[in-house]
Design a protein around this motif. Structure first.
Motif, PDB file in Angstrom:
ATOM      1  N   ARG A  10       3.379  12.293  15.774  1.00 19.29           N
ATOM      2  CA  ARG A  10       1.999  11.799  15.698  1.00 19.29           C
ATOM      3  C   ARG A  10       1.305  11.942  17.055  1.00 19.29           C
ATOM      4  O   ARG A  10       1.898  11.601  18.083  1.00 19.29           O
ATOM      5  N   ASN A  57      -3.671   8.446  18.468  1.00 20.53           N
ATOM      6  CA  ASN A  57      -3.891   7.849  17.145  1.00 20.53           C
ATOM      7  C   ASN A  57      -3.231   6.471  17.100  1.00 20.53           C
ATOM      8  O   ASN A  57      -2.013   6.369  17.006  1.00 20.53           O
ATOM      9  N   GLY A  85      -7.303   8.432  13.488  1.00 16.91           N
ATOM     10  CA  GLY A  85      -6.431   9.097  12.516  1.00 16.91           C
ATOM     11  C   GLY A  85      -7.200   9.835  11.433  1.00 16.91           C
ATOM     12  O   GLY A  85      -6.662  10.726  10.783  1.00 16.91           O
ATOM     13  N   HIS A  88       1.283  -5.392  12.192  1.00 16.47           N
ATOM     14  CA  HIS A  88       1.476  -6.162  10.959  1.00 16.47           C
ATOM     15  C   HIS A  88       1.990  -7.550  11.297  1.00 16.47           C
ATOM     16  O   HIS A  88       2.957  -7.690  12.062  1.00 16.47           O
ATOM     17  N   SER A  93      -4.344   0.871   3.387  1.00 16.55           N
ATOM     18  CA  SER A  93      -5.292  -0.246   3.413  1.00 16.55           C
ATOM     19  C   SER A  93      -6.718   0.192   3.764  1.00 16.55           C
ATOM     20  O   SER A  93      -6.931   1.199   4.444  1.00 16.55           O
ATOM     21  N   THR A 133       0.838  -1.211   0.000  1.00 16.00           N
ATOM     22  CA  THR A 133       0.000   0.000   0.000  1.00 16.00           C
ATOM     23  C   THR A 133       0.866   1.251   0.000  1.00 16.00           C
ATOM     24  O   THR A 133       0.874   2.016  -0.965  1.00 16.00           O
ATOM     25  N   ARG A 185     -12.110   3.257   6.884  1.00 16.83           N
ATOM     26  CA  ARG A 185     -11.272   3.982   5.908  1.00 16.83           C
ATOM     27  C   ARG A 185     -11.374   3.240   4.583  1.00 16.83           C
ATOM     28  O   ARG A 185     -11.089   2.045   4.525  1.00 16.83           O
TER      29      ARG A 185
HETATM   30  O1  TXA Z   1      -1.830   0.480   4.378  1.00 10.08           O
HETATM   31  C1  TXA Z   1      -1.722   0.761   5.573  1.00 10.08           C
HETATM   32  O2  TXA Z   1      -2.619   0.522   6.386  1.00 10.08           O
HETATM   33  C2  TXA Z   1      -0.389   1.424   6.024  1.00 10.08           C
HETATM   34  C3  TXA Z   1       0.732   0.392   5.833  1.00 10.08           C
HETATM   35  C4  TXA Z   1       2.050   0.883   6.379  1.00 10.08           C
HETATM   36  O3  TXA Z   1       0.350  -0.834   6.412  1.00 10.08           O
HETATM   37  N1  TXA Z   1      -0.491   1.858   7.383  1.00 10.08           N
HETATM   38  C5  TXA Z   1      -1.236   2.931   7.737  1.00 10.08           C
HETATM   39  O4  TXA Z   1      -1.145   3.250   9.073  1.00 10.08           O
HETATM   40  O5  TXA Z   1      -1.907   3.571   6.962  1.00 10.08           O
HETATM   41  P1  TXA Z   1      -1.590   4.672   9.663  1.00 10.08           P
HETATM   42  O6  TXA Z   1      -1.131   4.635  11.080  1.00 10.08           O
HETATM   43  O7  TXA Z   1      -1.042   5.736   8.809  1.00 10.08           O
HETATM   44  O8  TXA Z   1      -3.144   4.629   9.652  1.00 10.08           O
HETATM   45  C6  TXA Z   1      -3.814   3.765  10.551  1.00 10.08           C
HETATM   46  C7  TXA Z   1      -5.236   4.204  10.750  1.00 10.08           C
HETATM   47  C8  TXA Z   1      -5.369   5.492  11.542  1.00 10.08           C
HETATM   48  O9  TXA Z   1      -6.409   6.280  10.971  1.00 10.08           O
HETATM   49  C9  TXA Z   1      -5.785   4.963  12.915  1.00 10.08           C
HETATM   50  O10 TXA Z   1      -6.528   5.911  13.644  1.00 10.08           O
HETATM   51  C10 TXA Z   1      -6.589   3.729  12.564  1.00 10.08           C
HETATM   52  O11 TXA Z   1      -5.889   3.172  11.490  1.00 10.08           O
HETATM   53  N2  TXA Z   1      -6.629   2.753  13.666  1.00 10.08           N
HETATM   54  C11 TXA Z   1      -5.608   2.030  14.165  1.00 10.08           C
HETATM   55  N3  TXA Z   1      -6.012   1.271  15.212  1.00 10.08           N
HETATM   56  C12 TXA Z   1      -7.333   1.510  15.364  1.00 10.08           C
HETATM   57  C13 TXA Z   1      -8.331   1.052  16.284  1.00 10.08           C
HETATM   58  N4  TXA Z   1      -8.052   0.184  17.255  1.00 10.08           N
HETATM   59  N5  TXA Z   1      -9.604   1.532  16.151  1.00 10.08           N
HETATM   60  C14 TXA Z   1      -9.902   2.415  15.146  1.00 10.08           C
HETATM   61  N6  TXA Z   1      -8.996   2.894  14.264  1.00 10.08           N
HETATM   62  C15 TXA Z   1      -7.733   2.448  14.366  1.00 10.08           C
END
Ligand code: TXA
Ligand code: MG
Length: 341
Positions: A48, A52, A221, A57, A171, A25, A185
């Protein structure tokens, strides 16, 4: 990718180090996902907000069981269909997942990437890898190693260069922790692809924008301004022809006012514009190419000293939902509705 580099990345991650690595991604900024001190370094490097949460992985299905307290039937179906791949699932978390990576939530996000380098690095580390996109908070996500270097040079222990990523948007996130699956998302895995497996999935109100700008998204996020170039950007909504005419008018007005304008267009439309700066986000008739180049194009405007950016919109294919979600965020939801919309 040579084996010594993979093993070195694994060693750094197994300690408290930070490694940026390619996924299918976007590039991720990895740390040991079961160690809150390692994760704290991710938050510091990216700038960050600590509320958030991070995605964990994994490289095999067995690694999910210690992390997820419950694995609902829909989650099994989705994981079987789309893992390894660009899908993140949110589960109720177990006690071994530190609150330091979930932003204090009782749920945990898990994804099994398909990129061979990502998979080998996770295996070499031997622990789940917490990895947000490897950009400075608020900037467009990195789709090549150079983007990571632009944002995080000197703040990470290692950057693994795997070339340009294949998908280019983060993703799809689906929350399966509370009964019915909810899309938090949009991404490469679209509603249309989910439908035959789990029927109609609900969207979080913050994604569709139905509930207004003040609604609190379930993915923390998603509430932050994101992907934004420095210049003010406007997205023109409407049919490709109407959009083209309106952007041409806006360009004339900007020139008359002495403002340097950039256009975010496609290979099909580029020749219609008379603009100081033109950037093509792929080909309109190939939406995957738009997804793949969007963040690179958004970043590249920052080097052009433009005062304003006029962007075409992408509304005609299943992938458009994810593309428009990122584009509208980048524009801070500033839009112009062209005739007939
Ligand atoms: O494609 C992807 O998902 C990439 C690659 C590196 O794997 N990662 C990514 O991570 O986009 P990040 O941290 O940029 O975005 C993660 C999103 C954030 O909007 C966060 O708030 C949400 O996932 N998120 C993570 N854990 C969560 C949870 N327990 N409940 C709700 N939202 C969550
Ligand atoms: Mg991100």
């Amino acid at each position: 990718m040579d084996e010594p580099a993979i093993l070195e990345a694994g060693r750094v991650l197994a300690g408290k180090g930070l490694v940026a690595f390619p996924t299918e991604t976007v590039y991720g900024l990895g740390a040991n996902g079961l160690d809150w001190e390692a994760a704290a370094r991710i938050y510091a490097a990216k700038g960050r907000p600590s509320d958030n949460p991070l995605i964990l992985h994994i490289a095999s299905m067995e690694e999910l069981f210690p992390l997820a307290a419950e694995i609902p039937a829909e989650a099994k179906i989705l994981a079987e269909a789309f893992w390894p791949g660009p899908l993140t699932l949110i589960f109720k978390k177990t006690a071994i997942v530190p609150y330091g990576i979930t932003g204090g939530l009782d749920t945990v996000a898990v994804r099994m990437p398909s990129h061979p380098v990502a998979r080998r690095i996770i295996q070499a580390a031997g622990v789940p890898i917490a990895a947000p996109s490897a950009n400075t908070s608020g900037r467009p996500s990195p789709t090549k190693a150079l983007h990571v270097l632009e944002d995080l040079d000197g703040k990470v222990d290692m950057i693994v260069d795997g070339g340009t990523v294949g998908i280019g948007l983060e993703s799809t996130i689906i929350d399966v922790s509370g009964g019915c699956p909810v899309i938090l998302r949009p991404g490469y895995i679209t509603e249309e692809m989910l439908f035959p497996l789990i029927g109609k999935a609900a969207f979080d109100a913050a994604v569709t924008g139905e509930a207004g700008a003040d609604v609190r998204p379930r993915a923390p996020g998603m509430k932050y301004r994101h992907y934004a170039p420095k210049a003010e950007m406007t997205v023109f909504l409407g049919s490709p022809t109407q959009v083209c005419i309106s952007i041409e008018n806006a360009l004339k007005q900007a020139a008359a006012e002495g403002r340097r304008a950039g256009v975010l267009c496609t290979e099909e439309s580029e020749r219609f514009y008379d603009a100081p700066v033109k950037k093509c986000a792929g080909r309109r008739n190939e939406p995957e190419s738009v997804a793949r180049s969007l963040y690179d194009v958004l970043r590249s405007f920052d080097k052009e000293q433009v005062d304003c950016i006029f962007s075409e919109s992408f509304e005609e294919t299943p992938l458009s939902g994810a593309i428009m979600n990122r584009l509208l965020k980048a524009a801070g939801y500033r839009t112009v509705k062209c005739n007939g919309v």
